[in-house]
Design an enzyme around this catalytic site. Structure first.
Site, mmCIF file in Angstrom:
data_model
loop_
_atom_site.group_PDB
_atom_site.id
_atom_site.type_symbol
_atom_site.label_atom_id
_atom_site.label_comp_id
_atom_site.label_asym_id
_atom_site.label_seq_id
_atom_site.Cartn_x
_atom_site.Cartn_y
_atom_site.Cartn_z
ATOM 1 N N CYS A 1 4.924 2.055 -0.248
ATOM 2 C CA CYS A 1 4.681 0.964 0.668
ATOM 3 C C CYS A 1 3.584 0.084 0.029
ATOM 4 C CB CYS A 1 4.182 1.343 2.003
ATOM 5 S SG CYS A 1 3.893 0.109 3.391
ATOM 6 N N CYS B 1 1.033 -1.654 2.524
ATOM 7 C CA CYS B 1 -0.104 -0.504 2.745
ATOM 8 C C CYS B 1 -1.152 -0.555 1.610
ATOM 9 C CB CYS B 1 0.599 0.760 3.090
ATOM 10 S SG CYS B 1 1.833 0.910 4.383
ATOM 11 N N ASP B 2 -0.522 -0.516 0.416
ATOM 12 C CA ASP B 2 -1.284 -0.411 -0.606
ATOM 13 C C ASP B 2 -1.522 -1.223 -1.905
ATOM 14 O OD1 ASP B 2 -1.698 2.267 0.401
ATOM 15 O OD2 ASP B 2 0.058 3.243 -0.300
#
Length: 313
Positions: A137, A140-141
């Site tokens: 992701c 997300c990261d």
């Protein structure tokens, strides 16, 4: 003996399930939750979470899910470890859900929060370094790899979107495509190929992720020449898609071509009255903890209104 009928049964945990539980419990629905085989969902495989409101210094994914669980239990949710293995939905209700193939729960409303599972390549270093440079992701990261070199595996729209997102944060993005063309839509391909800091490696097989404690590179092979080489990267993003955990609901609920549950626009209602879907199990676009939590809230409110309309106190 008269069977107990739950007002609200929640199948699956994670941000969607726990948020649904919190709202349902506060509405006196006395929710019963079965966590599934991985309580907390995909966040249990996540290290630092810095994009969820309310955690100014960030929090580890498992710790975050433990706090969600504690809050759900504090307001009255009964949380049990177990997995739904069969369902029988009825337009008139109650609905039947078999747990672990052993016993049946009856419920006036069922909230499905079984989530989705990222597809992985199955490389030796992939699992070992998951959360230490390996991710599925970018949204997300990606923040953690600002100014660094990263690699993205995949050739579809997901890979294109992840690559373009990362190109705004990272020094350079290497896109590893197995064939001599991408499967992504034409407009997405044009954007990827037009980005100054994205390099597409065609006919490239990904052999392994390199690094002891963190990602240090990726081992690749040219499919035409057979030559192996190593790219020095600090982040490795697998973007070959997700699989919604919906096998249990085949022929029971409406799904799209990828298997995501279909809900009525602006709600979490499925085609079966009293059955609701929240989180990644019905969301193939955003797939974020905060959006999953939002639909969990919606599902609990939808369930509460449904019970009120049915006159179930």
């Amino acid at each position: 003996m008269q069977e107990t009928i739950q007002k609200c049964l929640i199948v699956g945990s994670g941000p969607a399930g726990y948020t649904a539980a919190i709202y349902a419990a506060r509405a006196n629905l006395h929710p019963l939750m079965y966590t599934g085989m991985e309580p907390g969902g995909q966040l249990m495989q996540t290290t630092d979470v810095e994009n969820f409101p309310g955690y100014p210094t960030g929090i580890m994914g498992p710790a975050m899910m433990e706090e969600f669980k504690q809050q759900a239990e504090r307001v009255g949710t009964e949380v049990r470890f177990g997995m739904a293995t069969a369902v029988e939905f009825s337009e008139e209700g109650p609905h039947r859900v078999v747990i672990d193939g052993q016993h049946t729960e009856l419920a006036h409303t069922v909230i499905i929060a079984t989530g989705a599972t990222a597809k992985w390549l199955g490389l030796p270093g992939e699992k070992r370094l998951n959360g230490h440079g390996v991710s599925a992701c970018a949204v997300c990261d990606g923040f953690f790899y600002r100014g660094m070199d990263v690699a993205v595996v995949g050739g579809g729209d997901t890979a294109a979107e992840e690559s373009l997102y990362l190109s705004k944060l990272c020094k350079h993005v290497h896109v590893l495509v197995r064939r001599d063309q991408m499967r992504a839509s034409k407009i997405m391909q044009e954007r990827v190929l037009g980005a100054a800091n994205i390099t597409v490696h065609w006919n490239t097989e990904t052999l392994d992720v390199v690094g002891e404690e963190v990602v240090e590179g990726v081992l690749i092979r040219d499919a035409l020449s057979g030559k192996e080489s190593q790219l020095a990267v600090q982040g490795f993003f697998v973007a070959i898609g997700h699989k919604p955990n919906t096998d249990l609901f085949v022929d029971k609920l409406d799904m799209d071509a990828q298997g995501y549950l279909i809900t009525q626009p602006g709600s979490t209602r499925t085609r079966v009255a009293g059955v609701f879907a929240a989180g990644d199990v019905q969301d193939k676009i955003y797939r974020q903890a905060v959006t999953a939590a939002g639909t969990g809230c919606m599902a609990a409110l939808d369930a509460e209104r449904y019970l009120a309309e049915k006159g179930i106190a």
